[in-house]
Design an enzyme around this catalytic site. Structure first.
Site, PDB file in Angstrom:
ATOM      1  N   SER A 130       0.822  -1.217   0.000  1.00 25.41           N
ATOM      2  CA  SER A 130       0.000   0.000   0.000  1.00 25.41           C
ATOM      3  C   SER A 130       0.855   1.265   0.000  1.00 25.41           C
ATOM      4  CB  SER A 130      -0.851  -0.036   1.271  1.00 25.41           C
ATOM      5  OG  SER A 130      -1.311   1.243   1.592  1.00 25.41           O
ATOM      6  N   TYR A 155      -2.269  -0.080  10.120  1.00 21.68           N
ATOM      7  CA  TYR A 155      -2.417  -0.709   8.794  1.00 21.68           C
ATOM      8  C   TYR A 155      -1.114  -0.578   7.995  1.00 21.68           C
ATOM      9  CZ  TYR A 155      -3.803  -1.205   3.878  1.00 21.68           C
ATOM     10  OH  TYR A 155      -3.870  -1.558   2.553  1.00 21.68           O
TER      11      TYR A 155
HETATM   12  N1  LIG Z   1      -8.404  -0.775  -2.400  1.00 17.57           N
HETATM   13  C1  LIG Z   1      -7.365   0.005  -2.226  1.00 17.57           C
HETATM   14  O1  LIG Z   1      -7.435   1.226  -2.489  1.00 17.57           O
HETATM   15  C2  LIG Z   1      -6.054  -0.541  -1.713  1.00 17.57           C
HETATM   16  C3  LIG Z   1      -4.970   0.342  -1.571  1.00 17.57           C
HETATM   17  C4  LIG Z   1      -3.751  -0.153  -1.108  1.00 17.57           C
HETATM   18  C5  LIG Z   1      -3.621  -1.497  -0.819  1.00 17.57           C
HETATM   19  N2  LIG Z   1      -4.695  -2.342  -0.954  1.00 17.57           N
HETATM   20  C6  LIG Z   1      -4.501  -3.747  -0.634  1.00 17.57           C
HETATM   21  O2  LIG Z   1      -5.009  -4.535  -1.709  1.00 17.57           O
HETATM   22  C7  LIG Z   1      -5.569  -5.744  -1.202  1.00 17.57           C
HETATM   23  C8  LIG Z   1      -7.003  -5.889  -1.688  1.00 17.57           C
HETATM   24  O3  LIG Z   1      -7.763  -4.771  -1.211  1.00 17.57           O
HETATM   25  P1  LIG Z   1      -9.312  -4.599  -1.507  1.00 17.57           P
HETATM   26  O4  LIG Z   1      -9.596  -3.146  -1.539  1.00 17.57           O
HETATM   27  O5  LIG Z   1      -9.702  -5.476  -2.631  1.00 17.57           O
HETATM   28  O6  LIG Z   1      -9.914  -5.160  -0.136  1.00 17.57           O
HETATM   29  P2  LIG Z   1     -11.093  -6.212   0.143  1.00 17.57           P
HETATM   30  O7  LIG Z   1     -11.361  -6.111   1.603  1.00 17.57           O
HETATM   31  O8  LIG Z   1     -12.216  -5.975  -0.806  1.00 17.57           O
HETATM   32  O9  LIG Z   1     -10.399  -7.589  -0.201  1.00 17.57           O
HETATM   33  C9  LIG Z   1      -9.660  -8.337   0.736  1.00 17.57           C
HETATM   34  C10 LIG Z   1     -10.217  -9.754   0.737  1.00 17.57           C
HETATM   35  O10 LIG Z   1      -9.450 -10.521   1.649  1.00 17.57           O
HETATM   36  C11 LIG Z   1     -10.318 -11.377   2.364  1.00 17.57           C
HETATM   37  N3  LIG Z   1      -9.679 -11.721   3.637  1.00 17.57           N
HETATM   38  C12 LIG Z   1      -9.469 -10.885   4.700  1.00 17.57           C
HETATM   39  N4  LIG Z   1      -8.888 -11.566   5.701  1.00 17.57           N
HETATM   40  C13 LIG Z   1      -8.723 -12.843   5.257  1.00 17.57           C
HETATM   41  C14 LIG Z   1      -8.189 -14.020   5.844  1.00 17.57           C
HETATM   42  N5  LIG Z   1      -7.701 -14.003   7.097  1.00 17.57           N
HETATM   43  N6  LIG Z   1      -8.187 -15.164   5.125  1.00 17.57           N
HETATM   44  C15 LIG Z   1      -8.684 -15.193   3.857  1.00 17.57           C
HETATM   45  N7  LIG Z   1      -9.210 -14.099   3.256  1.00 17.57           N
HETATM   46  C16 LIG Z   1      -9.222 -12.942   3.946  1.00 17.57           C
HETATM   47  C17 LIG Z   1     -11.590 -10.571   2.551  1.00 17.57           C
HETATM   48  O11 LIG Z   1     -12.724 -11.382   2.812  1.00 17.57           O
HETATM   49  C18 LIG Z   1     -11.678  -9.819   1.217  1.00 17.57           C
HETATM   50  O12 LIG Z   1     -12.470 -10.520   0.287  1.00 17.57           O
HETATM   51  C19 LIG Z   1      -5.414  -5.677   0.313  1.00 17.57           C
HETATM   52  O13 LIG Z   1      -4.241  -6.360   0.654  1.00 17.57           O
HETATM   53  C20 LIG Z   1      -5.272  -4.208   0.591  1.00 17.57           C
HETATM   54  O14 LIG Z   1      -4.567  -3.973   1.781  1.00 17.57           O
HETATM   55  C21 LIG Z   1      -5.895  -1.887  -1.396  1.00 17.57           C
END
Ligand SMILES: NC(=O)c1ccc[n+]([C@@H]2O[C@H](COP(=O)([O-])OP(=O)(O)OC[C@H]3O[C@@H](n4cnc5c(N)ncnc54)[C@H](O)[C@@H]3O)[C@@H](O)[C@H]2O)c1
Length: 327
Positions: A130, A155
């Site tokens: 991130s 985070y």
């Molecule tokens: N969306 C953004 O703007 C953004 C920005 C920077 C980083 N990220 C990173 O990208 C990744 C995806 O983000 P997103 O926005 O799609 O989030 P999201 O919450 O939609 O997706 C994360 C998924 O991981 C699953 N999950 C959580 N804990 C779990 C566990 N213990 N075991 C199995 N599955 C688990 C959740 O059910 C969810 O479906 C994450 O790692 C997030 O930190 C996202």
């Protein structure tokens, strides 16, 4: 023979877009691990992958990445060529309330994936990191070469720890690991807690939107299809055993401007509730993407104005479905 790939968090916002893109390529068997955690309504995640689960090249493992026995079953089900690790507790502000949960999933869970990859000899990892790792003090635009040892939210600290673990395993066990620092991702199916989706929901209902600070904070918003292109390129990248890339848009948008654009696209005025700045929030994010451009061929194409059109189109359709379901 198709290649075998595991996407953790594959039912989430970014994960489901990625799985859809991989299946369209028609050269992958895609396994998804997701525990449908309660960070936001799990039904939304089920909906994200409903159309994908009919594919014969798709398999869902509804398990927790921290559960050793279940992950053994996943990794012994086939010989994976690569893992794209996106499962995480996402979100900066909630991490101040539940730091232990963030550490458990984002640090413990990432370690558990790396251990599995070591045991089962999986050669390639792409890790979803991130922009928050840059904290509040880095020079703008953020470069991968910056010193990122001063995160300002739990985070961000867990994502930094995840990157450090990837480096350690890459060094010790010759794993090829690529960490991708995503800059605020948006598009259809965006997480409901993120500003664009949350503001759209509130504006369309005529409810007040909370604006933290004076509206001058700036974010580099990245359209989800551009992010998917970057992730996909990272799977094929093997110049170095360990590397880190920014995936952003490299333009910044002021919060006030984002609200104005949403008003325009939704055709409705926002009611603004001004709040104090939030602890843990950074004032600005802005990616230097020259490294990703050069080495991954990353080339984001979607400007915020156009990306918001796509988002609002999806959002309006979704609202219609939701309101029909309620009736
Ligand atoms: N969306 C953004 O703007 C953004 C920005 C920077 C980083 N990220 C990173 O990208 C990744 C995806 O983000 P997103 O926005 O799609 O989030 P999201 O919450 O939609 O997706 C994360 C998924 O991981 C699953 N999950 C959580 N804990 C779990 C566990 N213990 N075991 C199995 N599955 C688990 C959740 O059910 C969810 O479906 C994450 O790692 C997030 O930190 C996202």
């Amino acid at each position: 023979m198709k290649k075998q790939i595991l996407v953790t968090g594959g039912a989430g916002f970014i994960g489901s877009h990625l799985v859809s893109a991989l299946l369209k390529e028609d050269k992958w068997d895609v396994a998804v691990v997701d525990n449908f955690d309660g960070f936001y309504d799990p039904e939304i995640k089920r909906c994200n992958i409903r159309d994908l689960s009919g594919s014969e090249n798709f398999e869902l493992f509804e398990v927790d990445i921290c559960d050793r026995n279940s992950m053994d079953e996943v990794f012994s089900s086939r010989d994976f060529d690569a893992v794209i690790h996106l499962a995480a507790r996402a979100g900066v502000r909630p991490s101040l309330e539940k730091p232990h949960e963030y550490a458990k999933t984002n640090v413990g869970g990432t370690l558990s994936i790396l251990e599995m990859m070591r045991e089962y000899d999986v050669p390639k990892l792409v890790f979803g990191s991130s922009s928050s790792v840059y904290g509040a003090r880095c020079k703008v635009p953020f470069k991968e070469s910056e010193d990122v040892t001063k995160p300002i939210s739990p985070y961000a600290a867990t994502k930094l720890a995840g990157e450090a673990l990837c480096h350690t395993y890459s060094h010790l066990y010759r794993l090829n690991a690529v960490c991708l620092r995503f800059f605020t991702v948006y598009g259809a199916c965006q997480r409901p807690d993120l500003a664009i989706h949350k503001f759209s929901r509130l504006i369309s209902r005529g409810a007040a939107i909370p604006m933290y600070g004076d509206g001058t904070t700036r974010r580099d918003y990245t359209y989800v299809e551009d992010i998917i292109q970057g992730i996909r390129a990272a799977v094929d990248y093997d110049d170095k055993p360990f590397d880190v890339f920014n995936l952003g848009e490299s333009r910044t948008v002021e919060l006030k401007e984002l609200i104005r654009l949403l008003e325009e696209k939704l055709g409705k005025k926002a009611v603004i509730d001004r709040m104090a700045p939030q602890a843990g929030d950074v004032p600005l994010t802005c990616a230097d993407i020259s490294k990703a451009r050069e080495l991954l061929g990353y080339s984001p194409k979607t400007r915020i104005e156009e990306g918001l059109d796509h988002f609002v189109e999806w959002f309006n359709k979704r609202q219609t479905i939701d309101s029909k379901a309620i009736v």
